[in-house]
Design a protein around this motif. Sequence first.
Motif, PDB file in Angstrom:
ATOM      1  N   TYR A 189      16.882 -22.519  33.253  1.00 28.01           N
ATOM      2  CA  TYR A 189      16.131 -21.691  32.297  1.00 28.01           C
ATOM      3  C   TYR A 189      17.049 -20.680  31.610  1.00 28.01           C
ATOM      4  CZ  TYR A 189      13.031 -18.166  30.418  1.00 28.01           C
ATOM      5  OH  TYR A 189      12.430 -17.283  29.553  1.00 28.01           O
ATOM      6  N   HIS A 190      17.802 -19.925  32.397  1.00 24.52           N
ATOM      7  CA  HIS A 190      18.626 -18.864  31.805  1.00 24.52           C
ATOM      8  C   HIS A 190      19.761 -19.445  30.958  1.00 24.52           C
ATOM      9  CE1 HIS A 190      16.638 -15.365  33.407  1.00 24.52           C
ATOM     10  NE2 HIS A 190      16.499 -15.998  34.556  1.00 24.52           N
ATOM     11  N   ILE A 191      20.303 -20.588  31.347  1.00 22.83           N
ATOM     12  CA  ILE A 191      21.347 -21.213  30.525  1.00 22.83           C
ATOM     13  C   ILE A 191      20.749 -21.652  29.186  1.00 22.83           C
ATOM     14  CG2 ILE A 191      22.844 -23.252  30.327  1.00 22.83           C
ATOM     15  CD1 ILE A 191      23.408 -22.979  33.357  1.00 22.83           C
ATOM     16  N   ALA A 192      19.566 -22.258  29.238  1.00 26.19           N
ATOM     17  CA  ALA A 192      18.929 -22.743  27.998  1.00 26.19           C
ATOM     18  C   ALA A 192      18.586 -21.582  27.070  1.00 26.19           C
ATOM     19  CB  ALA A 192      17.677 -23.547  28.339  1.00 26.19           C
ATOM     20  N   VAL A 193      18.079 -20.495  27.651  1.00 31.72           N
ATOM     21  CA  VAL A 193      17.730 -19.331  26.826  1.00 31.72           C
ATOM     22  C   VAL A 193      18.999 -18.784  26.173  1.00 31.72           C
ATOM     23  CG1 VAL A 193      16.922 -16.918  26.933  1.00 31.72           C
ATOM     24  CG2 VAL A 193      15.640 -18.722  28.114  1.00 31.72           C
ATOM     25  N   ARG A 194      20.054 -18.687  26.960  1.00 32.12           N
ATOM     26  CA  ARG A 194      21.333 -18.164  26.453  1.00 32.12           C
ATOM     27  C   ARG A 194      21.874 -19.054  25.326  1.00 32.12           C
ATOM     28  NH1 ARG A 194      25.603 -14.246  27.930  1.00 32.12           N
ATOM     29  NH2 ARG A 194      26.664 -14.440  25.958  1.00 32.12           N
ATOM     30  N   ARG A 195      21.589 -20.332  25.387  1.00 30.43           N
ATOM     31  CA  ARG A 195      22.048 -21.257  24.331  1.00 30.43           C
ATOM     32  C   ARG A 195      21.083 -21.320  23.163  1.00 30.43           C
ATOM     33  NH1 ARG A 195      25.991 -25.255  26.401  1.00 30.43           N
ATOM     34  NH2 ARG A 195      25.118 -26.899  25.093  1.00 30.43           N
ATOM     35  N   GLY A 196      19.998 -20.550  23.256  1.00 31.81           N
ATOM     36  CA  GLY A 196      19.035 -20.500  22.154  1.00 31.81           C
ATOM     37  C   GLY A 196      18.159 -21.733  22.036  1.00 31.81           C
ATOM     38  N   CYS A 197      17.936 -22.429  23.132  1.00 32.70           N
ATOM     39  CA  CYS A 197      17.138 -23.668  23.074  1.00 32.70           C
ATOM     40  C   CYS A 197      15.642 -23.374  23.165  1.00 32.70           C
ATOM     41  CB  CYS A 197      17.511 -24.579  24.226  1.00 32.70           C
ATOM     42  SG  CYS A 197      19.223 -25.093  24.175  1.00 32.70           S
TER      43      CYS A 197
END
Length: 373
Positions: free
Chosen positions: A350-358
């Motif tokens: 979740y946090h990786i995806a949010v950080r990548r703007g997904c």
Amino acid sequence: EKGGYKHFMLKEIYEQPRAVRDTILGRVGQESGRVFLDEMQIQPKEFAEFQNVRIVACGTSWHAALAGKFMIERLARIPVEVDYGSEFRYRDPIVNPNSLTVLISQSGETADTLAAQREAKSKGSRTLSICNVMGSMISREAAGTLLTHAGPEIGVASTKAFTAQLTALFILAMYLGQARGRQTPEQSQDLAQELLRIPAKLEHVLSADAHYEDLVKWLFKATDFLYLGRGIHYPIALEGALKLKEISYIHAEGYPAGEMKHGPNALIDESLPTVVLATADPEDEASVLRYEKTLSNIQEVKARGGKVVAVATEGMTDVTRSADHVIWVPPTRELLLPILEVVPLQLLAYHIAVRRGCDVDQPRNLAKSVTVE
Ligand code: M6R
């Protein structure tokens, strides 16, 4: 409607203590440890006599099935085979009236799983469904349903339905073990008590300050990830990798930890983060042995310059000597650890995806339920 959370996925991750609690509710006697299944057309006598179990599912539900194999084989000593819904029909499967076919589906509408159910029925097998939607196709066509009480799941990436499925499978494994006289009353009581403690332990995992935002700063630019686990933790490695792929579009692979030396080790360098499931039940010798093997796998990754994020058990601190970052979960029985350890993997994705703007709740190319074969 997102209850103050930024995304449905995050809300659903935080609903897991409740989802698991509701799935246990009314099915497990607190004092006796006895398991009661909902009313179904399959009789207790039949449960005692099935010669094998086959579990069919897709995606995340298939990962639950793989973990369920460990639970049923361990607690009930019945051989379990696991199939993908989409593959089942294409190898003329050997099914007989003595086999129980279990279909796992959050939606209860997945076309591949439904087709497999019909195939199994046409060959004389009884079918039991583990579904999250009452009245769904798969549950209507089954001789019995163990409903997961996760509540509606909106995020395309399955989270709370998965932990509820693991819970239902554990309950089914206990039930089969009891029906077949494979569990002493003391064993049943111990397992029931440990199961009943899981919701509070999940709350603990969710309230721990695991610094995901800091952690993802050095992870979010990676183009590939490896997830490793041994035994029942291997399916959870697969699930962690699937979560990351679905919502962040990063290539990720789940691998049995011990298989690394048979090829994938060649991939390891400083640009490939490896997430390792290194949890254990400190009171269980076999579990500790498995954990120690996994620690050597971490050292092998480190020796090749790899970066390691480990999910480990509170109180078992050896892992801090080799892993670059550790996320802690409380101890429990080996077969219940998956319910706790998958949560950090969901949060990491979740946090990786949010950080990548997904778009976390609605990843590209995916639909919540796949109703075509
Ligand atoms: O509704 P089902 O459990 O039958 O769905 C099966 C898969 O399509 C589903 O688990 C899918 O893999 C999810 N997007 C996983 O997050």
